[in-house]
Structures are given as structure tokens and as C-alpha cells.
Motif scaffolding. Sequence first.
Motif, PDB file in Angstrom:
ATOM      1  N   CYS A   3       0.850  -1.299  -0.068  1.00 46.31           N
ATOM      2  CA  CYS A   3       0.011   0.045  -0.062  1.00 46.31           C
ATOM      3  C   CYS A   3       0.689   1.152   0.114  1.00 46.31           C
ATOM      4  O   CYS A   3       1.887   1.205   0.476  1.00 46.31           O
ATOM      5  CB  CYS A   3      -0.943  -0.010   1.354  1.00 46.31           C
ATOM      6  N   ALA A   4       0.259   2.224  -0.507  1.00 42.42           N
ATOM      7  CA  ALA A   4       1.081   3.576  -0.786  1.00 42.42           C
ATOM      8  C   ALA A   4       1.188   4.183   0.935  1.00 42.42           C
ATOM      9  O   ALA A   4       0.162   4.198   1.299  1.00 42.42           O
ATOM     10  CB  ALA A   4       0.521   4.587  -1.687  1.00 42.42           C
ATOM     11  N   LEU A   5       2.031   4.865   1.179  1.00 45.03           N
ATOM     12  CA  LEU A   5       2.196   5.455   2.530  1.00 45.03           C
ATOM     13  C   LEU A   5       1.920   7.076   2.341  1.00 45.03           C
ATOM     14  O   LEU A   5       2.141   7.423   1.200  1.00 45.03           O
ATOM     15  CB  LEU A   5       3.606   5.284   3.138  1.00 45.03           C
ATOM     16  N   ASP A   6       1.210   7.464   3.376  1.00 46.32           N
ATOM     17  CA  ASP A   6       1.053   9.128   3.643  1.00 46.32           C
ATOM     18  C   ASP A   6       2.115   9.252   4.445  1.00 46.32           C
ATOM     19  O   ASP A   6       2.210   8.867   5.689  1.00 46.32           O
ATOM     20  CB  ASP A   6      -0.298   9.124   3.969  1.00 46.32           C
ATOM     21  N   ILE A   7       3.226  10.014   3.956  1.00 48.67           N
ATOM     22  CA  ILE A   7       4.423  10.446   4.808  1.00 48.67           C
ATOM     23  C   ILE A   7       4.300  12.154   4.945  1.00 48.67           C
ATOM     24  O   ILE A   7       4.270  12.706   3.873  1.00 48.67           O
ATOM     25  CB  ILE A   7       5.555  10.163   4.184  1.00 48.67           C
ATOM     26  N   VAL A   8       4.467  12.464   6.231  1.00 54.50           N
ATOM     27  CA  VAL A   8       4.406  14.064   6.497  1.00 54.50           C
ATOM     28  C   VAL A   8       5.968  14.343   6.937  1.00 54.50           C
ATOM     29  O   VAL A   8       6.396  13.522   7.971  1.00 54.50           O
ATOM     30  CB  VAL A   8       3.524  14.587   7.441  1.00 54.50           C
ATOM     31  N   VAL A   9       6.831  15.123   6.356  1.00 53.25           N
ATOM     32  CA  VAL A   9       7.886  15.629   6.975  1.00 53.25           C
ATOM     33  C   VAL A   9       7.968  16.974   7.538  1.00 53.25           C
ATOM     34  O   VAL A   9       7.467  17.822   6.808  1.00 53.25           O
ATOM     35  CB  VAL A   9       9.186  15.434   5.731  1.00 53.25           C
ATOM     36  N   LEU A  10       8.397  17.172   8.432  1.00 51.07           N
ATOM     37  CA  LEU A  10       8.872  18.544   9.012  1.00 51.07           C
ATOM     38  C   LEU A  10      10.324  18.737   8.966  1.00 51.07           C
ATOM     39  O   LEU A  10      11.104  18.005   9.561  1.00 51.07           O
ATOM     40  CB  LEU A  10       8.392  18.865  10.483  1.00 51.07           C
ATOM     41  N   GLY A  11      10.641  19.607   8.151  1.00 59.17           N
ATOM     42  CA  GLY A  11      12.186  19.869   8.005  1.00 59.17           C
ATOM     43  C   GLY A  11      12.782  21.245   7.867  1.00 59.17           C
ATOM     44  O   GLY A  11      11.665  22.204   7.642  1.00 59.17           O
ATOM     45  N   LEU A  12      13.907  21.438   7.787  1.00 54.50           N
ATOM     46  CA  LEU A  12      14.624  22.689   7.925  1.00 54.50           C
ATOM     47  C   LEU A  12      13.922  23.615   6.823  1.00 54.50           C
ATOM     48  O   LEU A  12      13.506  24.740   6.723  1.00 54.50           O
ATOM     49  CB  LEU A  12      15.974  22.829   7.852  1.00 54.50           C
ATOM     50  N   SER A  13      14.284  23.155   5.496  1.00 58.44           N
ATOM     51  CA  SER A  13      13.933  23.655   4.244  1.00 58.44           C
ATOM     52  C   SER A  13      13.774  22.742   3.138  1.00 58.44           C
ATOM     53  O   SER A  13      14.846  21.807   3.128  1.00 58.44           O
ATOM     54  CB  SER A  13      14.819  25.023   4.023  1.00 58.44           C
ATOM     55  N   LEU A  14      12.727  22.755   2.250  1.00 59.26           N
ATOM     56  CA  LEU A  14      12.767  22.208   0.911  1.00 59.26           C
ATOM     57  C   LEU A  14      12.723  23.396  -0.070  1.00 59.26           C
ATOM     58  O   LEU A  14      13.413  23.096  -1.197  1.00 59.26           O
ATOM     59  CB  LEU A  14      11.570  21.259   0.914  1.00 59.26           C
ATOM     60  N   VAL A  93      15.300  21.972  12.775  1.00 60.45           N
ATOM     61  CA  VAL A  93      14.009  22.516  12.485  1.00 60.45           C
ATOM     62  C   VAL A  93      13.774  23.627  13.845  1.00 60.45           C
ATOM     63  O   VAL A  93      13.952  23.537  14.600  1.00 60.45           O
ATOM     64  CB  VAL A  93      12.710  21.543  12.713  1.00 60.45           C
ATOM     65  N   PRO A  94      13.351  25.010  13.176  1.00 63.11           N
ATOM     66  CA  PRO A  94      13.374  25.944  13.999  1.00 63.11           C
ATOM     67  C   PRO A  94      12.109  25.577  15.237  1.00 63.11           C
ATOM     68  O   PRO A  94      11.278  24.940  14.978  1.00 63.11           O
ATOM     69  CB  PRO A  94      12.517  27.111  13.291  1.00 63.11           C
ATOM     70  N   GLN A  95      12.622  25.786  16.570  1.00 58.20           N
ATOM     71  CA  GLN A  95      12.011  25.597  17.839  1.00 58.20           C
ATOM     72  C   GLN A  95      11.723  23.936  17.534  1.00 58.20           C
ATOM     73  O   GLN A  95      10.498  23.486  18.116  1.00 58.20           O
ATOM     74  CB  GLN A  95      10.547  26.260  17.876  1.00 58.20           C
ATOM     75  N   GLY A  96      12.724  23.150  17.469  1.00 59.62           N
ATOM     76  CA  GLY A  96      12.761  21.704  17.083  1.00 59.62           C
ATOM     77  C   GLY A  96      12.295  20.995  18.265  1.00 59.62           C
ATOM     78  O   GLY A  96      11.488  20.175  18.260  1.00 59.62           O
ATOM     79  N   VAL A  97      12.723  21.434  19.701  1.00 65.85           N
ATOM     80  CA  VAL A  97      12.291  20.841  20.821  1.00 65.85           C
ATOM     81  C   VAL A  97      10.793  20.906  20.964  1.00 65.85           C
ATOM     82  O   VAL A  97      10.063  19.912  21.483  1.00 65.85           O
ATOM     83  CB  VAL A  97      13.027  21.329  22.031  1.00 65.85           C
ATOM     84  N   GLU A  98      10.217  22.098  20.850  1.00 66.91           N
ATOM     85  CA  GLU A  98       8.792  22.418  20.898  1.00 66.91           C
ATOM     86  C   GLU A  98       7.833  21.523  20.046  1.00 66.91           C
ATOM     87  O   GLU A  98       6.808  21.133  20.235  1.00 66.91           O
ATOM     88  CB  GLU A  98       8.486  23.886  20.983  1.00 66.91           C
TER      89      GLU A  98
END
Length: 372
Positions: A3-14, A93-98
Motif C-alpha cells: 500500500c502507498a504510504l502517507d508521509i509528512v515531513v517537518l524539515g528545515l527547508s525544502l 527545525v526551528p523550535q525543534g524541541v517544542e
Amino acid sequence: MRCALDIVVLGLSLSSSWGNGHATTFRALLRGVHAAGHRVTFLERDVPWYAARRDLADPDFCDLIFYTSVDELLACHSNRLAAADSVVIGSYVPQGVEVIDAVSRLLPKRLCFYDIDTPVTLSKLSHGDEEYLARRQIPVFDLYFSFSGGGTIARLRQEFGANRPLPLYCAVDLQAYRNSGARTTWDLGYLGTYSPDRQPALERLLIEPARQLPEKRFVVAGPSYPAHIRWPENVERIEHLPPSEHADFYSRQRFTLNVTRSDMIAAGWSPSVRLFEAAACRTPLISDWWQGIESFFPPGEALVIARTGGDVVTALVELDDRRREAIADAAYRRVASAHSAEARARAFVEAVENVPPRGELPATHSMRRLQA
């Protein structure tokens, strides 16, 4: 068929490659993930220094969405994060800990960390610096993808409590990086943002050889170099080079130089994406040495190791075109077989699929929370 996966990425910049190596790393990986049939959403903090220098505002391989604060991230995207098959949070990622605390409380099916700066991260944590990741948060991730391999993987598990630390090296998009056929402009080039810990090696391996070989042509591309640096007359400077121009830049060099940050050298097994990019363009590589480099590019066969400026001078003066082409071909074969975007995407997806969603885990695991 899986099955296709739904992936969400939180990164510094794309969206912007200005002054960071994260954008090109994410672009190659996520393009490969998309090509394999999976859906990707990239959530990027909207910051002015990247907003003013975006070179990929509308990618065709993922949904790129900007947010302005942690509160907005939660208000607008909590359902998306909770429903995704996997949420991946990147380093710096900005404010990564939060962000990590907030996303973890949403109980995503799988929560992963992609550390594109692992040696820097571990050095920071060892000194009590929790700029974008807290030490207490590492055991919360179902997968900890590391830019570095080798002994760093054991250290992540044993010293920092990572559950499933795995190497996920950078990769190269072979469609975007190929030899352009342009005529040679420079004998040696270097692409990289200024870094104080890299500068002594750049002085030793490029600037000094340029002084010794005034008849040769050199180039350094990248932002943030201090005005006080005295560049020899035969060293051309390019302030910033967007990824769309990288392939032509490499193709115009007889050799390209790789210089590694000190934390990466100390850790070993931390190949720069610049190595893969240049090799994909069939440009011969000259690099400083670090432990593990031979597993990526065997010295003497697929690249030239330079410990001194004299080693660089020897390569520029003594290696003929036939030898250069043999080195470039060997490096290209290595990259095409093992370090393409498609190869890295397969490894990433397989690792994610091998972790059961949290709803299928024992209650003691799925009820795990971050400790305040």
C-alpha cells in the motif's frame, strides 16, 4: 503490491537551498519516495531568510506547506500529522524541541527523526546544547535516521537510547545531476557554504595550490565567506549557486574538491551530498580523508585522497585525461548503483514499513509519553 504510504515531513527547508545542505538532501529523497508511489507532504517553517531565496517554491513530487509558528502548525495540521502513516522530523527545525513535543502528543502512527547533522547533534547534546533536539526526546522516536553510519549508530543506541537507529545517507537525483557536456572552465572547483571549521582545509587544499599553480583556474561557490579572505587572482568566486546550476558547474571542472566538517571527520562514515552530486556528473573527486570513505569511493580507484596541498598539486599536474576519466567512471558506477534517490528512497520506505504502526504495538509502548 504494498500500500502507498502517507508521509509528512517537518524539515528545515525544502524550498530554499541557500546556506544549507538540507534542501537538496530532502529533494532527492522525497522525489524517490514519490516516484515509488507514496504521498509526501513537507511542512516548512516560513522564515524570511529562506523566503527571500526560494529556488523550489512548488515541487512536483510533494505538497509543500508553510507555517509560521508551532501554534499554527498544531491548529492547521494536527489531523494531518495524526493520520499520516509516518511523521518525520528533521534536524535544525526551528523550535525543534517544542515541535517534537507537540507532534509526539498527537500520537502519530510512526514518529521518526532524520538527523542530517548527526555528528553536530551528538556534539551539541554532549555539551548540554539542545538547540533543536532534547536528549530526553531521542527514545521517543520509532526510527532515528542518521546522516552518519559506522560507530555512530551504536553510540545512538547505547549512549542516547535510540530505539532503531539506522544510517540514511544523503543521495543524488540522477535525472537532475548529469554531465552537461559543457567545456572545461576550471581545473579545480569547490561548492560549499563558508564554515569556520572547514576553512583551514579549504586554504590548504585549494587556495595554496592556486598560489602554487598560477596558470591553473580555480573556483569557489557558496555564500557567507568573510570579506577578509584573500583569494588568489586565479580563484573565481560565485556567491550562490542554485541546485539547477550544480550539474553544469561540476561539468565545467577537471576535478572537484570535497572538504568535510570537523565533526563529520571525527565521526567518520558521513559522506557529503557534494560527493554524490559531482560523481553523478562524472567529475573526478579530490577529497580529504575520513574513516569509512573507502566504502563509498575507494581511494585511487574512485577518488583522490588529499591530505596536503601537495597532493592536490600532484593530481592537477600529473593525472592525465585517461586516468581522470577512469576515476570519474568508477565513482559514477558507485553512485548509480547504491546512492541514487531511488536506492535511498527504497531503504527509507522499507525501514518505515518494518515498524508496526503504534496502534498495533503493545499498550505499554503506544502509551509512551515524553517526560517533562
